[in-house]
Write a protein that holds these residues in place. Structure first.
Motif, PDB file in Angstrom:
ATOM      1  N   THR A  66       0.870  -1.177   0.000  1.00 48.97           N
ATOM      2  CA  THR A  66       0.000   0.000   0.000  1.00 48.97           C
ATOM      3  C   THR A  66       0.903   1.222   0.000  1.00 48.97           C
ATOM      4  OG1 THR A  66      -0.006   0.071   2.397  1.00 48.97           O
ATOM      5  CG2 THR A  66      -1.772  -1.176   1.355  1.00 48.97           C
ATOM      6  N   GLU A  67       0.349   2.382  -0.361  1.00 44.38           N
ATOM      7  CA  GLU A  67       1.175   3.588  -0.424  1.00 44.38           C
ATOM      8  C   GLU A  67       1.822   3.874   0.933  1.00 44.38           C
ATOM      9  OE1 GLU A  67       2.150   5.065  -2.952  1.00 44.38           O
ATOM     10  OE2 GLU A  67       0.729   4.593  -4.533  1.00 44.38           O
ATOM     11  N   ILE A  68       1.125   3.555   1.998  1.00 44.30           N
ATOM     12  CA  ILE A  68       1.667   3.839   3.337  1.00 44.30           C
ATOM     13  C   ILE A  68       2.825   2.896   3.647  1.00 44.30           C
ATOM     14  CG2 ILE A  68       1.103   3.861   5.798  1.00 44.30           C
ATOM     15  CD1 ILE A  68      -1.819   4.551   4.807  1.00 44.30           C
ATOM     16  N   ASP A  69       2.652   1.602   3.336  1.00 44.84           N
ATOM     17  CA  ASP A  69       3.735   0.651   3.537  1.00 44.84           C
ATOM     18  C   ASP A  69       4.959   1.021   2.707  1.00 44.84           C
ATOM     19  OD1 ASP A  69       2.462  -0.830   5.376  1.00 44.84           O
ATOM     20  OD2 ASP A  69       1.803  -2.423   4.016  1.00 44.84           O
ATOM     21  N   ALA A  70       4.710   1.581   1.515  1.00 48.83           N
ATOM     22  CA  ALA A  70       5.812   1.834   0.582  1.00 48.83           C
ATOM     23  C   ALA A  70       6.796   2.862   1.119  1.00 48.83           C
ATOM     24  CB  ALA A  70       5.256   2.300  -0.761  1.00 48.83           C
ATOM     25  N   VAL A  71       6.318   3.825   1.905  1.00 49.11           N
ATOM     26  CA  VAL A  71       7.217   4.870   2.395  1.00 49.11           C
ATOM     27  C   VAL A  71       7.470   4.733   3.903  1.00 49.11           C
ATOM     28  CG1 VAL A  71       6.662   6.530   0.603  1.00 49.11           C
ATOM     29  CG2 VAL A  71       5.281   6.461   2.667  1.00 49.11           C
ATOM     30  N   SER A  72       7.061   3.626   4.470  1.00 48.66           N
ATOM     31  CA  SER A  72       7.203   3.486   5.913  1.00 48.66           C
ATOM     32  C   SER A  72       8.668   3.307   6.293  1.00 48.66           C
ATOM     33  CB  SER A  72       6.397   2.290   6.416  1.00 48.66           C
ATOM     34  OG  SER A  72       7.117   1.101   6.135  1.00 48.66           O
ATOM     35  N   THR A  73       9.030   3.813   7.470  1.00 49.33           N
ATOM     36  CA  THR A  73      10.344   3.537   8.021  1.00 49.33           C
ATOM     37  C   THR A  73      10.132   2.798   9.339  1.00 49.33           C
ATOM     38  OG1 THR A  73      10.231   5.927   8.183  1.00 49.33           O
ATOM     39  CG2 THR A  73      12.352   4.995   7.532  1.00 49.33           C
ATOM     40  N   PRO A  74      10.837   1.722   9.596  1.00 51.27           N
ATOM     41  CA  PRO A  74      11.761   1.053   8.688  1.00 51.27           C
ATOM     42  C   PRO A  74      11.039   0.409   7.497  1.00 51.27           C
ATOM     43  CG  PRO A  74      11.355  -0.277  10.639  1.00 51.27           C
ATOM     44  CD  PRO A  74      10.668   1.028  10.869  1.00 51.27           C
ATOM     45  N   PRO A  75      11.740   0.286   6.390  1.00 50.83           N
ATOM     46  CA  PRO A  75      11.129  -0.323   5.203  1.00 50.83           C
ATOM     47  C   PRO A  75      10.631  -1.732   5.523  1.00 50.83           C
ATOM     48  CG  PRO A  75      13.263   0.617   4.673  1.00 50.83           C
ATOM     49  CD  PRO A  75      13.138   0.666   6.158  1.00 50.83           C
ATOM     50  N   LYS A  76       9.506  -2.065   4.969  1.00 52.44           N
ATOM     51  CA  LYS A  76       8.921  -3.359   5.293  1.00 52.44           C
ATOM     52  C   LYS A  76       9.300  -4.417   4.265  1.00 52.44           C
ATOM     53  CE  LYS A  76       4.967  -1.812   7.927  1.00 52.44           C
ATOM     54  NZ  LYS A  76       3.534  -1.538   7.912  1.00 52.44           N
ATOM     55  N   LEU A  77       9.873  -5.503   4.772  1.00 47.87           N
ATOM     56  CA  LEU A  77      10.130  -6.630   3.887  1.00 47.87           C
ATOM     57  C   LEU A  77       8.920  -7.557   3.888  1.00 47.87           C
ATOM     58  CD1 LEU A  77      12.173  -7.929   2.015  1.00 47.87           C
ATOM     59  CD2 LEU A  77      13.152  -9.112   3.977  1.00 47.87           C
TER      60      LEU A  77
END
Lengths: 305, 273
Positions: free
Chosen positions: B36-47
C-alpha cells in the motif's frame, strides 16, 4: 564453434552461387543504403552549418554567419569545460567499474555451480530495465535521504545519512549507470571466456597453474580483445548518457552532474540557442569518432573471414 | 570435477550473492508495487507486509497508462517490422552475392551507429518540428528505424550466411525465381534468426530514452517518457509508480532473457564471438 564452420563451408561455395547469373544487387541494397546515407549526412551537415550561425529561436533578429564565434564562446565557457570534465569522469568511472566487475563476474559465472543459469539471468536483468525506471528506482527507493533503503541502513548502523543526489550527484549517477552496464560487460566477457579452448585450460592446469596464474596468464590475455570492444561500445553509449541525469538531478546542483549531453540539451531545448548547441554537438561527435575509428578497425578484422 | 567441496560451496555462495546484489533493486521495486502507499514509504522499510493488488488495479484502470503502453507497443513493433522489411533485401544481397565492396558497405553501415545521438539532437529536433513530427508516433518510428537499421542488417546478414547454400541452389535448379527463393526458402529457413533480430530491435526501441524524452511529450509518448514524468512528486505515488514500472519492464525483461546470446552478437557487431 559450429557456426563458424558452417560459415566457412558457405563461403567456399560462393563461386557456385555466382555461376548462374550475375545478380544486380543494387535495387536490393538501395533502400538501406539511401536511408542510412541520409541519416548520416543530413543531420551532420545541418549541425555543422548551424554551428557557424547566429541562430537563437528566442531572438529572431540575431541571425547570420557567426564564423567561429559559437566555438569561441563555448570554449571560453566554464560550463562547457565542467561538463566535459563530468563526461570524462562519468565515462571513465563507469568503464572502470563495469570492466573490472564484469571480468570478475564473468570468471565467476564461468565456473559451474548450483543454479548458475538462473543466477546469471538475475545478474544480467538490469540491462533490460528502461533507463528512466532504473533511475527512479535508485532515486526514490534506494538513495532517497528520508525513505530510501540506504538511509535506513545507515541509521540502523548509527552512521550519518547520506543525501546522495545533493552531496555526491555525479557519483550517484555513476553508480546507476554502472549498475545498468555491468550486465553488458558480463555478457560479452562471459561469451569470450567460454570461447576459450578448454584444452588450453586443461594443459595449463596439468602444468600446475593455480587459479591466479590461470587468470593472469591464460584468461586475461584471451579477454584482451573482448575488453577493448566492451570499452569502445560502452564509451559511445556513455557519451550520450541522458535519461538518468534528466530524471534524477537535472544536471545539478549547479553544474555538478551536467555532462556534455545534458549541456547540449540545455542549450538547445531550454535556451533555444541552436548555434551554440550545434557547436557543442560537433564537439561530442569529434569525441565519439576518436573512439569509433578504433572500434571499426577491430570489427573489420573480424568480418574478414 | 577436481575442485573440492568447500571450493564449490564458496563459488555457489559467491555466484548467488552477486546475482542477488545485481537483481536487488528490481526485486525491491516489484515488492514495492505490491505494497500500500503507506507501507511503501514506511520507516523502517517493510520486507514483510500484506501484499495488495490495488496498485496494479489502479494502473490498469487509468486510461492514460494504457495510452502510453499502447504507444510503446505500436512504436517498437512498427519500427521493428519496418526495419526488418528494409533490411532483408540488403542482408540477402550481401550474404549471397558478395561483391568487392560488400564488406566496406557493411562496415560503413555499422559506423553510422557510432554517431552520438546528442550530436545531432538540434537538427533532428528542428526537422521534426518543421515536418510536424514532434510528439507523433510516426516521427519516433522513423527515428528508431534509422537508429536500429544497421544492427538489423548486420544480424540478418550473419543469420543468412548460416543458411546452407545448397538448399537455395537446389531451389534455383528447380527454377525458383529470386523472389520465390527468398519467400519460400530463405525466410522460412531463417525464422529463428529473424525472430531474435526482431526481439533485440524491440528491446532497443522499448528502452530508448534519449529521443523519446526529447521528441515526445504526451500524444506519442511511450512508457519511458511517461515514467520520467514521475520524477517530480516526492514520495507521493511510490507504490503505484512501482506497479506501473513493473508492468513496463516485465515483457522486455522476459524478451531479454530469451535473447541473451543473440544480444552479444547484435550489440558487438560480431567483434566478440
Amino acid at each position: 564453434m559450429a557456426t563458424t564452420s558452417t560459415v566457412a563451408v558457405g563461403a567456399g561455395s560462393v563461386p557456385g552461387g555466382r555461376r548462374r547469373r550475375d545478380v544486380n544487387t543494387l535495387p536490393l541494397m538501395a533502400p538501406s543504403v539511401v536511408l542510412l546515407l541520409l541519416w548520416m549526412i543530413v543531420p551532420l551537415a545541418m549541425t555543422l552549418w548551424f554551428s557557424f550561425q547566429y541562430y537563437n529561436l528566442l531572438n529572431p533578429f540575431m541571425t547570420g554567419f557567426a564564423g567561429l564565434d559559437n566555438y569561441r564562446f563555448l570554449l571560453t565557457d566554464r560550463a562547457l569545460w565542467t561538463s566535459m570534465g563530468n563526461t570524462l569522469l562519468l565515462v571513465g568511472w563507469v568503464l572502470v567499474i563495469t570492466v573490472g566487475g564484469g571480468t570478475l563476474l564473468a570468471v565467476l559465472f564461468d565456473q559451474e555451480f548450483w543454479g548458475r543459469g538462473v543466477a546469471r539471468l538475475l545478474a544480467i536483468a538490469p540491462f533490460f530495465v528502461m533507463p528512466t525506471v532504473s533511475a527512479l528506482i535508485w532515486k526514490n527507493m534506494l538513495m532517497h535521504p528520508v525513505n530510501g533503503l540506504f538511509a535506513f541502513v545507515s541509521r540502523t548502523l548509527g552512521l550519518p545519512v547520506i543525501d546522495f543526489f545533493t552531496n555526491f550527484p555525479l557519483t550517484s549517477i555513476v553508480i546507476i549507470v554502472a549498475w545498468q552496464w555491468l550486465p553488458f560487460a558480463l555478457l560479452i566477457l562471459l561469451t569470450a571466456i567460454q570461447s576459450l579452448d578448454s584444452e588450453q585450460k586443461e594443459a595449463a592446469r596439468m602444468d600446475g597453474a593455480g587459479p591466479l596464474a590461470m587468470f593472469f596468464f591464460i584468461i586475461l590475455p584471451h579477454l584482451g580483445r573482448a575488453i577493448s570492444v566492451v570499452i569502445m561500445i560502452q564509451t559511445i553509449f556513455l557519451l550520450s548518457v541522458f535519461a538518468e541525469i534528466y530524471v534524477t538531478t537535472s544536471g545539478g546542483p549547479g553544474l555538478a552532474s551536467t555532462n556534455l549531453a545534458f549541456f547540449i540539451y540545455q542549450r538547445a531545448l531550454l535556451d533555444f540557442d541552436v548555434g551554440l548547441a550545434s557547436a557543442g554537438g560537433i564537439i561530442a561527435i569529434v569525441l565519439a569518432n576518436i573512439v569509433a575509428i578504433f572500434l571499426v578497425r577491430s570489427i573489420a578484422r573480424n568480418i574478414a573471414d | 570435477m577436481r575442485s573440492s567441496l568447500r571450493e564449490r560451496i564458496l563459488i555457489t555462495v559467491l555466484g548467488w550473492l552477486a546475482a542477488f546484489l545485481m537483481f536487488f533493486p528490481i526485486f525491491w521495486m516489484v515488492l514495492t508495487g505490491f505494497k500500500t502507499e503507506i507501507d511503501a514509504v514506511s520507516t523502517p522499510p517493510k520486507l514483510f507486509f500484506t501484499p495488495t493488488l490495488e496498485n496494479f488495479e489502479a494502473v490498469r484502470a487509468r486510461a492514460d497508462y494504457v495510452h502510453f503502453a499502447l504507444n510503446s507497443i505500436i512504436i517498437s513493433v512498427a519500427a521493428t517490422a519496418l526495419s526488418i522489411l528494409i533490411a532483408v533485401p540488403a542482408a540477402y544481397a550481401m550474404a549471397f552475392f558478395p561483391k568487392k565492396r560488400t564488406k566496406d558497405i557493411l562496415l560503413w553501415m555499422l559506423s553510422t551507429k557510432m554517431m552520438p545521438a546528442v550530436g545531432v539532437l538540434v537538427p533532428i529536433y528542428l526537422l521534426a518540428k518543421d515536418l510536424g513530427a514532434l510528439d507523433t508516433r510516426w516521427g519516433l518510428i522513423l527515428i528508431y528505424v534509422l537508429m536500429n537499421l544497421p544492427i538489423v542488417v548486420w544480424m540478418l546478414y550473419t543469420f543468412f550466411k548460416e543458411v546452407p547454400k545448397d538448399i537455395l541452389e537446389a531451389g534455383r535448379m528447380d527454377g525458383a525465381k529470386p523472389k520465390q527463393e527468398v519467400w519460400m526458402l530463405l525466410l522460412p529457413l531463417s525464422v529463428p534468426g529473424i525472430a531474435s533480430t526482431a526481439l533485440l530491435s524491440i528491446i532497443l526501441c522499448w528502452n530508448e530514452a534519449f529521443w523519446s524524452l526529447n521528441l515526445t511529450s504526451s500524444q506519442a509518448a511511450p512508457l519511458t517518457t511517461f515514467i520520467a514524468s514521475f520524477s517530480a512528486p516526492e514520495g507521493l505515488f511510490w507504490a503505484k509508480l512501482s506497479a506501473a514500472s513493473t508492468v513496463a519492464i516485465a515483457p522486455i525483461l522476459i524478451f531479454g532473457w530469451m535473447s541473451q546470446r543473440q544480444l552479444v552478437r547484435g550489440l558487438t557487431f560480431g567483434a566478440v564471438k
